[in-house]
Design a protein around this motif. Structure first.
Motif, PDB file in Angstrom:
ATOM      1  N   UNK A  63      10.640 -15.761  14.292  1.00  0.00           N
ATOM      2  CA  UNK A  63      10.273 -16.167  12.895  1.00  0.00           C
ATOM      3  C   UNK A  63      10.407 -13.770  12.341  1.00  0.00           C
ATOM      4  N   UNK A  64      11.089 -13.908  11.871  1.00  0.00           N
ATOM      5  CA  UNK A  64      11.383 -12.337  11.210  1.00  0.00           C
ATOM      6  C   UNK A  64       9.886 -11.829  10.310  1.00  0.00           C
ATOM      7  N   UNK A  65      10.161 -10.137  10.684  1.00  0.00           N
ATOM      8  CA  UNK A  65       9.052  -9.674  10.497  1.00  0.00           C
ATOM      9  C   UNK A  65       8.614 -10.289   8.722  1.00  0.00           C
ATOM     10  N   UNK A  66       7.622 -10.303   8.088  1.00  0.00           N
ATOM     11  CA  UNK A  66       7.174 -10.038   6.854  1.00  0.00           C
ATOM     12  C   UNK A  66       6.329  -9.009   7.186  1.00  0.00           C
ATOM     13  N   UNK A  67       6.793  -7.671   6.345  1.00  0.00           N
ATOM     14  CA  UNK A  67       6.583  -7.398   6.155  1.00  0.00           C
ATOM     15  C   UNK A  67       5.643  -6.742   4.686  1.00  0.00           C
ATOM     16  N   UNK A  68       4.598  -6.651   4.533  1.00  0.00           N
ATOM     17  CA  UNK A  68       3.727  -6.660   3.050  1.00  0.00           C
ATOM     18  C   UNK A  68       4.070  -4.845   2.832  1.00  0.00           C
ATOM     19  N   UNK A  69       4.626  -4.244   1.075  1.00  0.00           N
ATOM     20  CA  UNK A  69       4.051  -3.256   0.906  1.00  0.00           C
ATOM     21  C   UNK A  69       3.368  -2.185   1.519  1.00  0.00           C
ATOM     22  N   UNK A  70       1.890  -3.369   0.408  1.00  0.00           N
ATOM     23  CA  UNK A  70       1.034  -1.893   0.725  1.00  0.00           C
ATOM     24  C   UNK A  70      -0.045  -3.313   0.993  1.00  0.00           C
ATOM     25  N   UNK A  71      -1.204  -2.578   2.611  1.00  0.00           N
ATOM     26  CA  UNK A  71      -2.070  -3.271   3.424  1.00  0.00           C
ATOM     27  C   UNK A  71      -2.890  -2.269   3.939  1.00  0.00           C
ATOM     28  N   UNK A  72      -4.150  -3.528   4.239  1.00  0.00           N
ATOM     29  CA  UNK A  72      -5.094  -2.643   4.152  1.00  0.00           C
ATOM     30  C   UNK A  72      -4.401  -1.801   6.549  1.00  0.00           C
ATOM     31  N   UNK A  73      -4.160  -3.223   6.897  1.00  0.00           N
ATOM     32  CA  UNK A  73      -4.534  -3.270   8.328  1.00  0.00           C
ATOM     33  C   UNK A  73      -2.235  -2.468   8.483  1.00  0.00           C
ATOM     34  N   UNK A  74      -2.411  -1.856   9.588  1.00  0.00           N
ATOM     35  CA  UNK A  74      -1.819  -1.454  10.137  1.00  0.00           C
ATOM     36  C   UNK A  74      -0.489  -1.759  10.851  1.00  0.00           C
ATOM     37  N   UNK A  75       0.611  -1.455  11.009  1.00  0.00           N
ATOM     38  CA  UNK A  75       1.991  -2.073  11.915  1.00  0.00           C
ATOM     39  C   UNK A  75       1.327  -3.548  11.279  1.00  0.00           C
TER      40      UNK A  75
END
Length: 177
Positions: A63-75
């Motif tokens: 699966x491709x990463x679906x990195x959120x714009x804002x997150x409380x968790x790093x990486x």
């Protein structure tokens, strides 16, 4: 709109501490079917397990990463989940083809569902975004032999909002707002 849709089924097994899963991508990259096989003494924290599976599939390149714009968790590699729990609603009054034994068994199941923990707490989703949808347990396909179509509606593309109604006896225009 979701980038990936997940269909999750939890299967309880007789082995007390079993915790296995299978993943089927259904020949796509945006629909995933996950089958959990969890022992009857194993915690059924679906949210935690699902995040582990997603991270594993992203690390493998499936699966491709679906990195959120804002997150409380790093990486963080995946955004938020929205869980939809389908709650079956049996209508025993409408379905007259059930035997009395089947009615009692289904009625007993309904009673047990009312007095036990909800699926939200059972699967550890108390702090997740959860929606419960109702679905009928029985879908009857009975057809009324006396139902007869009397009119046909035709859309007039030149006059939006105006439909032409044709019946056996007369023809007239009906305006729909």
């Amino acid at each position: 709109m979701a980038k990936v849709y997940w269909f999750v089924t939890v299967n309880e097994t007789n082995a007390p501490y079993e915790s296995n899963y299978t993943v089927d991508l259904l020949e796509t990259h945006n629909v995933v079917n996950v089958q959990f096989y969890l022992g009857f003494r194993k915690s059924q924290s679906v949210s935690v397990y699902l995040h582990q599976i997603v991270n594993h599939l992203v690390e493998q390149g499936i699966l491709e990463p679906q990195i959120p714009t804002y997150s409380t968790e790093r990486q963080r590699k995946v955004g938020d989940f929205k869980f939809v729990i389908i709650k079956e609603q049996p209508d025993l009054i409408v379905n007259d083809k059930l035997s009395s034994l089947d009615r009692r068994l289904i009625g007993g199941r309904i009673y047990l569902q009312k007095i036990t923990a909800s699926p939200i707490s059972w699967y550890g989703l108390e702090f997740s975004n959860v929606v419960e949808e109702s679905s009928p347990l029985f879908i009857t396909q009975d057809q009324d032999q006396y139902l007869i179509q009397k009119a046909n509606y035709k859309f007039n593309p030149n006059k939006p909002g105006i439909f032409q109604w044709q019946s056996v006896d007369d023809v007239f225009l009906m305006v729909v707002d």
